[in-house]
Design a protein around this motif. Structure first.
Motif, PDB file in Angstrom:
ATOM      1  N   ARG A 175      -4.879 -46.079 -17.366  1.00  0.00           N
ATOM      2  CA  ARG A 175      -5.614 -46.477 -16.167  1.00  0.00           C
ATOM      3  C   ARG A 175      -5.005 -45.751 -14.985  1.00  0.00           C
ATOM      4  O   ARG A 175      -4.003 -45.080 -15.113  1.00  0.00           O
ATOM      5  N   LYS A 196      -8.957 -47.384 -11.357  1.00  0.00           N
ATOM      6  CA  LYS A 196      -9.854 -46.927 -12.416  1.00  0.00           C
ATOM      7  C   LYS A 196      -9.491 -47.603 -13.734  1.00  0.00           C
ATOM      8  O   LYS A 196      -8.309 -47.684 -14.081  1.00  0.00           O
ATOM      9  N   GLN A 207     -10.307 -45.576 -20.560  1.00  0.00           N
ATOM     10  CA  GLN A 207     -11.498 -45.146 -21.300  1.00  0.00           C
ATOM     11  C   GLN A 207     -12.084 -46.308 -22.108  1.00  0.00           C
ATOM     12  O   GLN A 207     -13.299 -46.470 -22.179  1.00  0.00           O
ATOM     13  N   GLU A 224     -11.864 -49.444 -21.397  1.00  0.00           N
ATOM     14  CA  GLU A 224     -12.325 -50.532 -20.525  1.00  0.00           C
ATOM     15  C   GLU A 224     -13.558 -50.164 -19.706  1.00  0.00           C
ATOM     16  O   GLU A 224     -14.149 -51.027 -19.068  1.00  0.00           O
ATOM     17  N   LYS A 225     -13.952 -48.875 -19.716  1.00  0.00           N
ATOM     18  CA  LYS A 225     -15.035 -48.419 -18.847  1.00  0.00           C
ATOM     19  C   LYS A 225     -16.359 -49.115 -19.117  1.00  0.00           C
ATOM     20  O   LYS A 225     -17.181 -49.273 -18.217  1.00  0.00           O
ATOM     21  N   SER A 226     -16.591 -49.516 -20.341  1.00  0.00           N
ATOM     22  CA  SER A 226     -17.859 -50.173 -20.669  1.00  0.00           C
ATOM     23  C   SER A 226     -17.913 -51.600 -20.129  1.00  0.00           C
ATOM     24  O   SER A 226     -18.987 -52.180 -20.004  1.00  0.00           O
ATOM     25  N   THR A 240     -14.888 -48.742 -11.965  1.00  0.00           N
ATOM     26  CA  THR A 240     -13.937 -48.178 -11.009  1.00  0.00           C
ATOM     27  C   THR A 240     -14.149 -48.897  -9.679  1.00  0.00           C
ATOM     28  O   THR A 240     -15.284 -49.148  -9.281  1.00  0.00           O
TER      29      THR A 240
END
Length: 203
Positions: free
Chosen positions: A46, A71, A74, A76-78, A82
């Protein structure tokens, strides 16, 4: 005795596996720079960006002089966005009740960056409250805040945060604003005085 596998050990294992795969494919060892890049850009890396530049009113209310950003990894992006906190955002840092200050939990602790991100999410309400609280917890981990402090603060916002969330929603309905475009030029001005001026906020 229960077996506990930490998230960090799983991450390290995944990165080592990825690195070993690259070594076998390339048939050459990675340089120190490549190894560090693989670690830092792994699936759970992150990022917290932006040094804290703060102005202050006479009372302990602050405003960002430069934006900051958190941010997700990768993985956790779903689930998590951000978060960019804009320049001019007004905050009280961490909302720690003063009787706890003597225990080391103060508004301006090592978790300040995370607290401002959380404060902004509670104001903007662009996420669900539970997501905002999760981001606070993750951002504190990124800042290497001690696990006991993280759990104490996280438990506090989970138990008492709904009142602050509801109060912010009500203030926004009353057209209160929190993002400044003009800053006070005197150390004697309070937040309550400044926010009464109609030309100091962004449209």
């Amino acid at each position: 005795m229960s077996l506990r596998i930490s998230r960090r050990s799983l991450v390290f294992s995944a990165v080592v596996t990825s690195i070993n795969s690259r070594i076998s494919l390339a048939e050459a060892p990675l340089s120190k720079q490549e190894w560090m890049a693989a670690w830092m850009n792994g699936p759970t890396a992150r990022d917290t960006e932006g040094q804290l530049w703060l102005g202050r009113f006479l009372d302990p209310i602050y405003f960002l002089l430069k934006p900051i950003e958190w941010k997700p990894s990768q993985l956790e992006k779903s689930k998590l966005p951000t978060v960019t906190v804009p320049e001019g955002f007004v905050t009280d840092l961490a909302s720690i009740p003063w009787p706890l200050w003597s225990t080391g939990l103060r508004p301006d602790g090592s978790y300040t960056f995370a607290a401002i991100v959380h404060d902004y999410l509670y104001w903007s309400q662009t996420t669900k409250r539970a997501e905002a609280d999760s981001i606070l917890k993750l951002a504190m981990r990124d800042l290497k805040v001690s696990p006991s402090v993280i759990e104490t603060i996280y438990a506090g916002v989970r138990v008492g945060g709904q009142a602050a969330w509801n109060a912010n929603a009500q203030l926004k309905k009353l057209d209160e604003k929190r993002i400044l475009q003009k800053y006070p030029d005197s150390a004697t001005i309070t937040w309550d005085e400044w926010k009464r001026r109609p030309d100091v906020f962004r449209p």
